[in-house]
Structures are given as C-alpha cells and as structure tokens.
Write a protein that holds these residues in place. Structure first.
Motif, PDB file in Angstrom:
ATOM      1  N   PHE A 113      16.952   3.910  -0.901  1.00 41.65           N
ATOM      2  CA  PHE A 113      18.293   4.297  -1.312  1.00 41.65           C
ATOM      3  C   PHE A 113      18.992   5.084  -0.211  1.00 41.65           C
ATOM      4  CE2 PHE A 113      21.264   7.093  -3.605  1.00 41.65           C
ATOM      5  CZ  PHE A 113      22.053   6.107  -4.167  1.00 41.65           C
ATOM      6  N   VAL A 114      18.261   6.027   0.348  1.00 45.47           N
ATOM      7  CA  VAL A 114      18.852   6.958   1.308  1.00 45.47           C
ATOM      8  C   VAL A 114      19.200   6.277   2.628  1.00 45.47           C
ATOM      9  CG1 VAL A 114      18.305   8.958   2.721  1.00 45.47           C
ATOM     10  CG2 VAL A 114      17.712   8.954   0.292  1.00 45.47           C
ATOM     11  N   GLU A 115      18.305   5.467   3.113  1.00 46.91           N
ATOM     12  CA  GLU A 115      18.490   4.881   4.437  1.00 46.91           C
ATOM     13  C   GLU A 115      19.193   3.532   4.394  1.00 46.91           C
ATOM     14  OE1 GLU A 115      18.065   6.530   7.141  1.00 46.91           O
ATOM     15  OE2 GLU A 115      15.955   6.790   7.696  1.00 46.91           O
ATOM     16  N   HIS A 116      19.015   2.799   3.302  1.00 42.89           N
ATOM     17  CA  HIS A 116      19.520   1.420   3.280  1.00 42.89           C
ATOM     18  C   HIS A 116      20.470   1.135   2.126  1.00 42.89           C
ATOM     19  CE1 HIS A 116      16.585   0.686   6.404  1.00 42.89           C
ATOM     20  NE2 HIS A 116      15.704   1.306   5.648  1.00 42.89           N
ATOM     21  N   GLY A 117      20.720   2.149   1.287  1.00 40.96           N
ATOM     22  CA  GLY A 117      21.627   1.935   0.163  1.00 40.96           C
ATOM     23  C   GLY A 117      21.139   0.867  -0.788  1.00 40.96           C
ATOM     24  N   GLY A 118      19.832   0.687  -0.851  1.00 41.94           N
ATOM     25  CA  GLY A 118      19.295  -0.399  -1.668  1.00 41.94           C
ATOM     26  C   GLY A 118      18.269   0.061  -2.675  1.00 41.94           C
ATOM     27  N   ASN A 119      17.766  -0.877  -3.408  1.00 37.17           N
ATOM     28  CA  ASN A 119      16.743  -0.658  -4.418  1.00 37.17           C
ATOM     29  C   ASN A 119      15.924  -1.937  -4.462  1.00 37.17           C
ATOM     30  OD1 ASN A 119      15.226  -0.369  -6.720  1.00 37.17           O
ATOM     31  ND2 ASN A 119      16.947   0.117  -8.063  1.00 37.17           N
TER      32      ASN A 119
ATOM     33  N   ARG B 168      12.141  12.485  11.239  1.00 42.10           N
ATOM     34  CA  ARG B 168      11.718  12.525   9.836  1.00 42.10           C
ATOM     35  C   ARG B 168      12.906  12.767   8.919  1.00 42.10           C
ATOM     36  NH1 ARG B 168       6.170  14.755   7.328  1.00 42.10           N
ATOM     37  NH2 ARG B 168       6.762  14.537   5.142  1.00 42.10           N
ATOM     38  N   VAL B 169      12.889  12.134   7.760  1.00 41.33           N
ATOM     39  CA  VAL B 169      13.951  12.357   6.782  1.00 41.33           C
ATOM     40  C   VAL B 169      13.753  13.723   6.135  1.00 41.33           C
ATOM     41  CG1 VAL B 169      14.242   9.890   6.312  1.00 41.33           C
ATOM     42  CG2 VAL B 169      12.643  11.249   4.930  1.00 41.33           C
ATOM     43  N   SER B 170      14.776  14.195   5.433  1.00 37.60           N
ATOM     44  CA  SER B 170      14.682  15.499   4.763  1.00 37.60           C
ATOM     45  C   SER B 170      13.769  15.391   3.544  1.00 37.60           C
ATOM     46  CB  SER B 170      16.077  15.935   4.313  1.00 37.60           C
ATOM     47  OG  SER B 170      16.485  15.141   3.209  1.00 37.60           O
ATOM     48  N   PRO B 171      13.238  16.514   3.057  1.00 40.90           N
ATOM     49  CA  PRO B 171      12.370  16.476   1.861  1.00 40.90           C
ATOM     50  C   PRO B 171      13.071  15.837   0.659  1.00 40.90           C
ATOM     51  CG  PRO B 171      12.246  18.627   2.920  1.00 40.90           C
ATOM     52  CD  PRO B 171      13.322  17.874   3.626  1.00 40.90           C
ATOM     53  N   GLU B 172      14.353  16.124   0.495  1.00 45.04           N
ATOM     54  CA  GLU B 172      15.090  15.533  -0.639  1.00 45.04           C
ATOM     55  C   GLU B 172      15.115  14.015  -0.500  1.00 45.04           C
ATOM     56  OE1 GLU B 172      16.445  17.963   1.339  1.00 45.04           O
ATOM     57  OE2 GLU B 172      15.706  19.510  -0.038  1.00 45.04           O
ATOM     58  N   GLU B 173      15.372  13.567   0.718  1.00 40.90           N
ATOM     59  CA  GLU B 173      15.421  12.132   0.961  1.00 40.90           C
ATOM     60  C   GLU B 173      14.046  11.494   0.741  1.00 40.90           C
ATOM     61  OE1 GLU B 173      19.045  11.846   4.238  1.00 40.90           O
ATOM     62  OE2 GLU B 173      17.037  12.389   4.903  1.00 40.90           O
ATOM     63  N   GLU B 174      13.016  12.199   1.175  1.00 42.50           N
ATOM     64  CA  GLU B 174      11.665  11.666   0.998  1.00 42.50           C
ATOM     65  C   GLU B 174      11.329  11.526  -0.483  1.00 42.50           C
ATOM     66  OE1 GLU B 174       8.778  13.663   3.405  1.00 42.50           O
ATOM     67  OE2 GLU B 174       7.091  12.761   2.346  1.00 42.50           O
ATOM     68  N   LEU B 175      11.750  12.516  -1.273  1.00 44.15           N
ATOM     69  CA  LEU B 175      11.502  12.457  -2.712  1.00 44.15           C
ATOM     70  C   LEU B 175      12.296  11.315  -3.346  1.00 44.15           C
ATOM     71  CD1 LEU B 175       9.852  14.202  -4.756  1.00 44.15           C
ATOM     72  CD2 LEU B 175      12.027  15.224  -5.414  1.00 44.15           C
TER      73      LEU B 175
ATOM     74  N   LEU C 293       0.800  -1.227   0.000  1.00 46.32           N
ATOM     75  CA  LEU C 293       0.000   0.000   0.000  1.00 46.32           C
ATOM     76  C   LEU C 293       0.831   1.274   0.000  1.00 46.32           C
ATOM     77  CD1 LEU C 293      -2.963  -0.971   2.389  1.00 46.32           C
ATOM     78  CD2 LEU C 293      -2.898  -1.010  -0.095  1.00 46.32           C
ATOM     79  N   THR C 294       2.160   1.141  -0.093  1.00 49.74           N
ATOM     80  CA  THR C 294       2.997   2.343  -0.194  1.00 49.74           C
ATOM     81  C   THR C 294       3.813   2.281  -1.487  1.00 49.74           C
ATOM     82  OG1 THR C 294       4.615   1.215   1.195  1.00 49.74           O
ATOM     83  CG2 THR C 294       3.088   2.710   2.293  1.00 49.74           C
ATOM     84  N   ARG C 295       4.748   3.208  -1.644  1.00 50.45           N
ATOM     85  CA  ARG C 295       5.437   3.310  -2.929  1.00 50.45           C
ATOM     86  C   ARG C 295       6.683   2.422  -3.031  1.00 50.45           C
ATOM     87  NH1 ARG C 295       5.335   9.715  -2.707  1.00 50.45           N
ATOM     88  NH2 ARG C 295       5.445   9.082  -0.511  1.00 50.45           N
ATOM     89  N   ALA C 296       7.023   2.068  -4.244  1.00 50.52           N
ATOM     90  CA  ALA C 296       8.121   1.139  -4.512  1.00 50.52           C
ATOM     91  C   ALA C 296       9.445   1.662  -3.953  1.00 50.52           C
ATOM     92  CB  ALA C 296       8.259   0.902  -6.012  1.00 50.52           C
ATOM     93  N   LYS C 297       9.614   2.963  -3.940  1.00 48.32           N
ATOM     94  CA  LYS C 297      10.889   3.532  -3.508  1.00 48.32           C
ATOM     95  C   LYS C 297      11.113   3.379  -2.002  1.00 48.32           C
ATOM     96  CE  LYS C 297       8.961   8.207  -3.043  1.00 48.32           C
ATOM     97  NZ  LYS C 297       9.024   9.614  -3.478  1.00 48.32           N
ATOM     98  N   ASN C 298      10.081   2.982  -1.289  1.00 48.65           N
ATOM     99  CA  ASN C 298      10.201   2.803   0.160  1.00 48.65           C
ATOM    100  C   ASN C 298       9.979   1.365   0.618  1.00 48.65           C
ATOM    101  OD1 ASN C 298      10.552   5.640   0.587  1.00 48.65           O
ATOM    102  ND2 ASN C 298       8.358   5.894   0.249  1.00 48.65           N
ATOM    103  N   ALA C 299      10.031   0.433  -0.310  1.00 49.17           N
ATOM    104  CA  ALA C 299       9.665  -0.951   0.017  1.00 49.17           C
ATOM    105  C   ALA C 299      10.667  -1.613   0.962  1.00 49.17           C
ATOM    106  CB  ALA C 299       9.534  -1.771  -1.264  1.00 49.17           C
TER     107      ALA C 299
END
Lengths: 483, 483, 483
Positions: A436-442, A424-431, A79-85
């Motif tokens: 990628f930002v927190e876990h270096g992954g995809n 909370r993460v920064s707006p750039e990180e959220e975008l 139910l959330t976006r792929a970039k945060n899976a």
C-alpha cells in the motif's frame, strides 16, 4: 595372392558402383548448378550444424534460467507476508528489467570485455562487440550471461524483504548487475570470452557459479540484512526469536519447483555447447537437489519434531547451489554426498543467522552464500580428476576473494543509500505493509488479509524454529478518498 | 624445387598414412556390410541432422508458446475479481482446446493451404496435407502455428472478462481460430508454406506477429469490449472512473514471467529453423521487454505518484508485443528504443480507453492492439537494412488492413451472438459472479471472498488510476440444496 | 561423343578448380597440424553431432517432464482443502526427492539392468553402469527415466490426499520408485537398454507409458484409496455423496497447463532421439488433450447442467494419458477420437468410483488408471500399421498384467504400513488439517481459512456432482505456547 583378391574383390565392385553413382549424381548436381560436396565443404557444414545445436542449447538453457526469476519471485513472496507481496514481486521483476539494461550497458563489458589486467574488462559496453553481419555468438553468450547476472541480483531481495524502501533497492539492483557481479565474474570467468581473470589463471573451479553467482548474491544479501536490521517484532527484547510465517506456501513450493527446473538450464547450460557432458551435469544437479531436500527434511524432523516445509524447500535449493560449482567434475555418488551435506548445513546456518540476529526472511544468506561456499570447496574435495591441498587452497582463495570483494562493497553501498535516499521504510509503513505504502496497491483485495506485525506466537518459519498459526494479528483499516 | 618438396613431404607422408587408414577401415566396413560414406552421402546425412535440429527447435519453441496460455490465464485471473476466477480460467483453457480443434479442422487450411488468389488457402483441412509416411514437416509447422492461433484467441478473454456469457464466448473463440485469424494470417504469412499472400508480396515485415497475432487479438478485443459495454460500477453516472482491482497480484506477476518465457519461443522460434539468427532475436526480445517494463514503471511513478505494479507488468508485455514484428531485423539498441516507446504508449493508451469508456479489465487492447501496431511500424522505421517511405508505407498498410478486416468482422460476430444466444450475463449474475452462475463453482471455498461490485473507492487498477484497498464490499450469502 | 564431352566439361573444369582448392586448403591444414577430413572422418563427425542433438532433446524433454511434478502438486493442492496444502506439497516434493534417490540406488538397476529372465534387471544399481570416462548415454537415459518413475509415484498422492500419515506415505513412495514401477517397467521397456522384457517380446505397444507409468500409478492409487477409506464426511450415513471442494481453482488450472506442457516432453521425448517422429507425437498429444478437454466439458454440461471446471481439467488430462501409449503409431484423426473417448470415460469413471465409495479427491484413479488402460487398448485398435485380434489381445494382456502386478502388491504394502507405523491420521487430526498436525505449519497464515470437515452442502467437486459454496464450516481455534 588369390585370397587377398577375394577380400578386395567385393570392395572393388562396390567401389566401381559407388564411383558411377557419385559421378552420375555429381554431373546431375553440376547440371543443376550446385557445387559438388567435398570432404572439406562437408566438414565446414558439419561444424555449422554443430554450432546451430550449440546456439539452440545455450539459448534454451538461457530461457530456463530466465524462468528462475519467476521461481525466486514465488519463493520470496510465498515465504513473506501478504501485505508485502506486490513489493516483493516488483523487486524481482525490476531486478531482471533493470539488470538486463545495466548488464547490457555496462556489466557485460566489465565482465567479458578484452582486458590484459585480469581484473576487469574495458570494452564491449552496449553490446558494441557485436556489429550486424558479424558473428552472433556474442549475442547468444550475452543472453546466457544476463540471466546469470540477474539471478545474482534477485537473491538479495529475499533477505531484504518486508522493510526495504523500493527506490533504495533499485539503486542497489543496478549496481550489483553493473558492477559488483561483473567484476568478480571477470576474475573467475572472463576467459570464457577474452583473456583469463586472475582467479581462473590459478585453476579456480566454479563451473556454473556456486561462488560467482550464488555467493555474490548471498554476501550482498548478508550486507543488506545487516545494514537494514531485523523486521519489527522478529526479535523481542527478552531475547526471543519470533518466527514470521510466510503467507502462501503453495506459491513457495511452486517457486522451488520452478527453480529446480531452471537449474537444468543453469548448470548444464554452462557448457554453452551441445555435447555429451550435459548428461552427467543433469544427473548430478538432480541428485544433489534430491539429497539436500531429503536430508534437510530429516534434520528439521529431528530438531523440531516435525518434517518442516520451509526447511525441506531450502534443502533442495541448498543442494542445487552446492552442486553448481562441481557439477561437471564430480561423480553422481559425490553429488549425493555434496547435496546431503548442504542439506545439513542449510538448517544450522539458518539457525545461526537467527541466533546472531541477522533477519533473513527466506534464508537466502544460508542457501546462496554459505552453501555456495560449501559447493565451491566441494568442487576441490570431490574432484574426479583427483584432489590436492593446492586445489582445495585455490578454491578457498576464490571463496575468500568473493567475500572480501562483495561484502564490504555491498555494505558501503547500502550505507551510502541509507545516508542519502534512505534504505528502510518507517515503522508505520512497515506495519501497514509495503504494498500500500510503496505501490498504492493491495495484492489480495477480495480477501480479508491480516497485517501481522511479526508477533505470531511461535513455530517454525522459513528461517527456522517451530511454526504455529498466527494469532493476535493487527488489522489495519484503511480507506482513502476517490482520486 | 627442394623447398616445395619439404612443404609437400609431411603432407605426402600423412596422406599415405590416411590412405592406408581409410582403405583398411573401408575394407572393414564393406566386410561388415555397410556402404562406405561418400561426400554426397555425407552431405545428405548433414542435411538430415540439420533438419532434426530444426524439428527440435521448432517444437521446443512451440511448447514454450503453448505455455503462454498459462501466462495469459494467470495474468487475466490475477487482474480480475475472485468471483470470476473459474470463468476466466475456463475461457483460457477452452480458447486453446477449441482453438486446437478448429485450427486443425479449418484454420490451418485457410491460412496455409495452396492458393493462387493470395487471400486464403483452400485445402489442407483436418491436416489432410499429411499422409502417414509423408514428410512430417507439415506436422511440426502445424504445431508451431496452432499455438500462435490460440494466442490470438486468448488475448480477447481478458478484455471481455467478468461479464461475458460463457456459451457466447465459446462461439467467438471458435470463429477467431477458424476464420478471423487464419484469413489475415494467410495475407502476411501464407508464403511460409505455399503461395505468398498479397501483403507479404508487397514486402510487409511482421516476423513473429505483432500484427498477425497481437493486433488481430487486440482489435477483436476492442470490438468485444465495445459490444459488451463496461462492467457494472466501473464508470459512475457522475463521470468518475472506478478502478476494479485484480484479486491476486502474485498470480498476475507469475503470468507475466510465464509470458516473457514463452516469448523466447514465440519470437526466435519463428525462424522455424535452428540457426544463428535466433541469438539476436533472443537478445532483442529480452531488451525490449526490460525497457518497456522499466519505462512503464517510471511513467506510472510520475503520473500516479507510485511505481504501480499493473502498469509495470503491462509495460513488459507492451515491449514484448512491440518487438515481435521487428525482432529479426533491428539492432539491440533499436530494441531498447522500441521497447521504451511501447512502455510509454501502453500507459497512455490504457488511460485513453478508460477515458472513452471502453472497459478493458486487463489492458489487452492497449498491450496487444496498440503496441502491436507500434511494433509493426517500428519494424519499418528501425529496419537494419535501411528504411524508406515505401517500407514504412507498406507497414502502415498492413496495420490498416488488419484493423479493417478484424474489427468489423469481430464486431458483427459479437453483435450476432448478442442477438441470438446472448453475449452478456444479467446484472444479478454479474454481481453474483460468473463462477457460481456459469460453472456452479467457487474458486476459493475455504476463504471468505467478497464479491465486490466494482465499487472500490479509488486507486490504480491494472487498467489505470490510483489503487486502494476495497471497502464496502457486498457479501453474497449462498446456499443451495443437495442435488 | 562430343555431346558427352560438353556435359562433362563444366564438371571437369569445376572439378579441377575444386581439386586445387582442396589441395591448397589441405596443405594449409596439414601445415597447421590438422588432419585433412575424409568421408569416413566426416561420417564419424556427423554421427557425433546427431548424438549431441539426441542428448539435448532427451534432456530438455526430461526437464519438461520434471516440471510435471509442479503440475501435479498444483492440481492436487488446488483440488483439496487449504488446511492440507502443505501436506500435499510436501508429498509431491518428497515423491520426487525420495524417488530420485531410490531410482538411482535400486529402481534403475531393476528396470534396465542386464537380465536374461525378462522379469527384472540385476545390476546397474547406484548408476554403477557408468564409469567416468565411459559412454555418458546411460546418464542421459537415467535422467529421462527418473522423471518417469517419479511421475508414477506422484499420481498416488492425489488419491490419498487429506487423510494419509506422512511417514506412512514416505514408505510407500520409496517402494513404488524402487520396486513396483521398475519391475513392471522392465517387462515393457527393459529392451530400451538391455535385454527385452517378456511383455515387449510379445509385441506390447506402450510408447510413452499409458500403462507403464499412468496405470501403475492409477492402480496403486486405487489400492491406497481402498485401504485408507474415504475422508470424513464424504459419504453420509443416509447414502449421500458430499462433494468436498478444492480450495484454489486457479492453482488447479495452472497445474493442468503445466502438465500439458510437460507432456510435450513426456511423449515426444520418449523417442530419446532428435528425429522427425517427434512432430507427429507433438500433434497427436495436443489434439488428444484438446479433444478430451472439450468433450469432458460438454459431458459435464449435459450431466450437471453447467460446464464444470474440475471435469474439464480432468478431461484434458484424460486425453493426455490416453494418447501416451499410441502417440507414435496413430494418425492425428485417431488422436482426436482417442482423446474424445477418454473425455467421456473420465466423467463416468469418476462418478463410478464415487458410487462404489472409493474416495479419490482429485480423480487420479480415473484419469491415470482407467484412461491409461483405455489408451493402451486404443494403441492396438487405432494402430496405423493395421490392427488384428492378436495385437489387441497383447495390449489387453499388458493392461491385465499391470493390474495383476500392481494392485495386489500395493494393497499388501499399504496394509503392512497400516499395521505397523500407521497409514491414516486420527479423526481429530483429519478435522484439524494435516498441515498443522503433521508439519507444524499453516499454508495461509494471513488469511482466515475454514477447516471444512467435508460438510459442504452440495455441488460438483473435482471428483463429481454439483458444486456449491461451502457453509457451516468448522473453525478451529489454535494457539500454542512459544517454544
């Protein structure tokens, strides 16, 4: 006289036969070194077999409840976006891993340790209640309880998805499993092991935890979502609510099936005994889930013009959460009614929280907090043994006590985290996406994935409104140098 | 005298009452044709009910262990590339399907058939131990054992992923289930059914198979990965290690949750009896997994700067593998320690195998081979009943015996396959992807999928190092004529 | 004389010891208020413990069978196109939700209500058989039966995938759970609860429902697929069969693993008692599935030149469906044969239905209808207790009765739906995809998904023929205004 004799005669003859058989077998047994069984030794053996059945049932149920962690992970990821899976998966995994350690070290002792105050326990930390060679029931009981504690924790990750700092979340996750959940749990369930907590002493009914587990998670989620604020792009400046679609609906549906399965451990397993009561609990659990699912689908159909999937899934969960408290003390017909009402409540609750700008990506506050409260109230209203204003009053008191303990505590905790290591993460990180930002992954490197900024034009999302295909997505090109 | 009488009196009166009740009921029963129960007939009935509980528990546990096949399939698919997803799934499916047939026809007899040598069994092939009408325990026991054999087989597919010829793999899969696994198994576990194997006669502790199942799989995986060589592009000519990212991290996480669940059958089910021992085994299994997961995450955070998902997942599995041997004979506190150490070992082991150019796409050698050995040693070190150099020595001997039997045998087998029908696909086929080449399929035909040639720039992969988004992928356009 | 005394002596002495122990304990117990156990009270207690084991086993099995809903959902979603994923999920979810309510309200009464006619039951609607305080076995039994009813319903959604109107499907789903399935079920299984149905009175063997559950679903699916007609682009005007590839093969494989797991509840759970019979049923179930999987893979390899995944998955399911009827009455060797034959049948059956232009996207008619019939026949042929023309004749009669009742009834039902609210979506809607049109959703909004119109060039699909990567897909651009 003769008549009686003919009645007794076959008994006599059989008796003589049996006496001979028993004597011969007894001699044989003694010869072989065994003690002959007696009614008393048999009674002890029967109790032992029953206790083995209790262990098996309680632990199989615990395994099913454990599997709910996978269900939550799938629902929240879907139910959330792929970039945060990856981030969501990691939170769910760590909720259980940290939760297990925290509940072992601290939580279980607070919740079930010996206490005279009725407010929390003061021993049994690190499973020190158990000494090798002692009664292992404490271990079976711990196993069943730890999966409950972790459920409470993992509810929150959905409401705080897509914008929370991972390190900050870990702090929260430990505190809920070690402190927030166990303290309330000791009020309502402490007596399952040692002395009774104050709430259960009043007669509070919460058989499997609509309030103890789900509302505790739900009100923590509410605090978290408020402190965090909404995701970027969710609420526009001109007052519009923009749905942010989930990226993988088959995973979300799989998650709900897994949760439904897990609930067959959650509710009937709460007997912690292999008995006949589990049958009605199974039936009630299933009927409430089915009713919640059907009703929420129809409500979404009427309100949005289409039978919406996110709402149908949440309807099933709403029914399950609602029946958790009353599952052992209401009739199947009542279960259908309780689930149906939960199916209505959840849709309007989701819309309400969107209206007041509390951004809950998966509807966790509504499903677990609000429907948990409804189910607890329903346990009073639909009680098979009869109801009264007093019974309903105690239920309401329990609901209120939960909110009063959990919401402020969680709120202060999240504020403390925000002021120290950051929540909370920064707006750039959220975008960019947390994977990628927190876990270096995809999560999906072989696929072209858009990093939608929450600007899909319109539609029903899991958390409400009309769905549509996302367009105008922002594609972020990334390339980093080889290490 | 009078005092005693008042003590006895209520007993007397109740006794008289009970004698009357029993007599009346007895007469009624006799009248209805039933034999009156006796202490001896009751004892037989109690034993029967207990055996029913044993059957239910053992078979439910077997079902959970079966489900681990799905877990392995998801983990291995998730951690490899989209172009090979069908191939991995097929290998996992066939590991179990071929394994079931092979273990039925040959393996079970070798492992548990009657034997005096202590090296392998010589009868019971095709379940010929069982004759209809005979004791069905052999069937329940077989069912529990076949899912273990298949687990051992399926470990290997991950280490050999993305480059192995399907037909060659099938040969291996049959041989491990029919021969390699059962022979070692008979040394350590043969006595569970017939005569003891030589290792268990020495006192070797491997309750649920850290060595018997996991190291057997792990060392076979090592042999396979060495014979195959690394995937194209994994190690560059200038000495760099290129991570090849997994294509579907939610599936990988789901797989780990499923495996964790399955382990609640794997370890406590190894009692093959419904008793109170299962409680501690559950708790130990869970705590070791949680500790391994938490510790591996922190180690990855320290080493790579980010809490990495692949490592966290493998940390949980490492803890589970390590506790498999000692789960019934160590305290919960020891379980936390054993799992924590496994969480450290797995990270460094994964890096080590990458350093020596053994390409293991999912980290199977480290998780199952190395942590299996660690867990077996730990069963000696942390033994609740006390430890000694002799105990630890026997454990070390078992670990060594496993390696000495499995690695050379598997190595020779893979070499034989290589020289005959071939073990590795051609470079063109590897680039194209095994799904299309080997199975005429496409796992995701509705999506644009890149067929990365292992040239993602950098990053942490499941098997180590920093992760990044893959770029510069090679897109292969394919079109074939209608049949 | 002396010799006998030495035999009796130790018995005597031990007896005296035990009499004292029992007396002392008895007095103590009486003192504490407990009644002393007697052989009769013990017998009652033993029966109670056994019944607790029966409840636990039956309900755990029901939970496993419930989970098959997730398996069906994954298989059907995986084997169809991305644009219809939400729709398939919703159908599977609603099959169970509506089915639960319908079977509670009507179906259970029709199937198991008291009846003298042998054709259907006439009471027990809304679980009115059960009164609080009464014997809860009816609840445990209902729970096990409702998951069977829902399985029958959900089989159909696969065959009717990608073109059926959601509202029309819901009508059908309620009718099969409330009427079609229960009526046939009462003929074959009514006696499990009340009076025997006419088929079981003749000696019809269908232990776990190859016919009762699977063929009922399969023949309903056949009727549905015929009334609907094939998907657009499936059969071209020049007589070619175009495969329409499934969009997510890992999900399909996961689904089959889940179904295989669920079958360990489905077949052995059908004892509805914790006894030793479940062992052979487990083994037979597993061996037939493995054999079906292996054989179907080889058949696909021979026929299409590649070991095809869809066929291998369906082979496992074919073996499972076939063993469902005979699982309790054939030997393990027979189970291997029954499964193997099913693995051959399913491949040729899938090709046959394609040849006669019945478009079944997932092969449900072949797997459940045809292999269900085969398994029912096999129960007669391979019967461990011996076979005869009469036994086989009764099996054939049952198979025929199922077809004669189900196919016309379902056909008329689907025709009625077609003429009233409509059964099929418009061609534009079919091209667009049902997710958007029917549910206002998008299963994968973060991915670029093609809405293939069934025009992939060639290849093996789940339902037959050679697979290939889809090209020339139609991309539909969609954008709707904010609500």
């Amino acid at each position: 006289m003769k008549k009686i004799e003919t009645i007794i005669k076959p008994f006599k003859m059989k008796s003589i036969f049996w006496v001979i058989v028993i004597t011969v077998m007894g001699i044989a047994k003694v010869w072989a070194g065994d003690e002959p069984p007696t009614p008393l030794s048999n009674k002890t053996a029967i109790d032992l077999v029953q206790s083995h059945a209790d262990y098996v049932w309680t632990l199989v149920a615990a395994a099913l409840v454990f599997f709910m962690q996978a269900g939550f992970a799938m629902v929240e990821t879907g139910l959330t976006r792929a970039k945060n899976a990856i981030n969501i998966m990691m939170k769910n995994l760590m909720d259980f891993a940290f939760g297990s350690i925290a509940f072992w070290a601290v939580g279980f002792g607070l919740m079930f340790g010996a206490t005279t105050s009725g407010w929390f326990g003061t021993n049994g930390f690190f499973l020190s209640d158990f000494t090798p060679g002692g009664d292992p029931w404490v271990l079976a009981f711990w196993m069943f309880q730890v999966v409950f504690a972790a459920t409470s924790a993992t509810i929150v990750s959905g409401a705080m998805a897509e914008r929370t700092k991972f390190s900050g979340y870990l702090i929260y996750s430990v505190v809920i499993s070690a402190l927030i959940y166990p303290v309330f749990g000791s009020w309502a369930w402490g007596g399952l092991f040692h002395g009774k907590g104050w709430l259960e002493s009043l007669g509070f009914i919460d058989f499997a935890g609509s309030t103890v587990v789900h509302s505790v998670g739900g009100w923590s989620a509410l605090a978290g979502a408020i402190v965090l604020g909404p995701r970027m792009g969710k609420y526009t400046k001109d007052g519009k609510i923009k749905p942010i679609l989930g990226h993988n609906m088959p995973l979300a549906a799989l998650g709900v099936f897994i949760l439904w399965l897990g609930w067959f451990g959650f509710n009937p397993g709460s007997t912690t005994a292999a008995n006949k009561d589990i049958a009605m609990i199974f039936v009630n659990t299933n009927l409430a889930a089915a009713a919640g699912c059907v009703v929420a689908m129809f409500v979404s159909w009427i309100k949005f013009g289409k039978p919406e999937m996110g709402m149908s899934l949440n309807g099933a969960l709403a029914g399950l959460v609602a029946i958790t408290s009353p599952c052992a003390t209401v009739s199947p017909l009542s279960a259908v009614m309780i689930g149906s009402i939960a199916g209505v409540i959840v849709v309007f609750s989701v819309l309400f929280f969107d209206e007041i700008r509390v951004d809950d990506p998966v509807g966790a506050i509504s499903v677990h907090g609000v429907c948990g409260a409804w189910g607890t109230l329903a346990a009073g209203i639909f009680n098979m043994g009869g109801t009264s204003l007093k019974i309903i009053g105690v239920q309401a008191l329990g609901i209120a006590a939960c909110f009063v303990w959990v919401f402020p505590t969680a709120f202060v905790l999240f504020k403390l985290i925000e002021k120290t290591i950051g929540l909370r993460v920064s707006p750039e990180e959220e975008l960019e996406g947390l994977d990628f930002v927190e876990h270096g992954g995809n999560a999906y490197p072989d696929f072209e994935v858009s990093t939608r900024g929450g600007i899909s034009p319109s539609g029903i999302s899991a958390g409400g409104a009309m769905a549509a295909v996302s367009t105008g997505t922002v594609k972020v090109s990334r390339q980093i140098e080889a290490a």
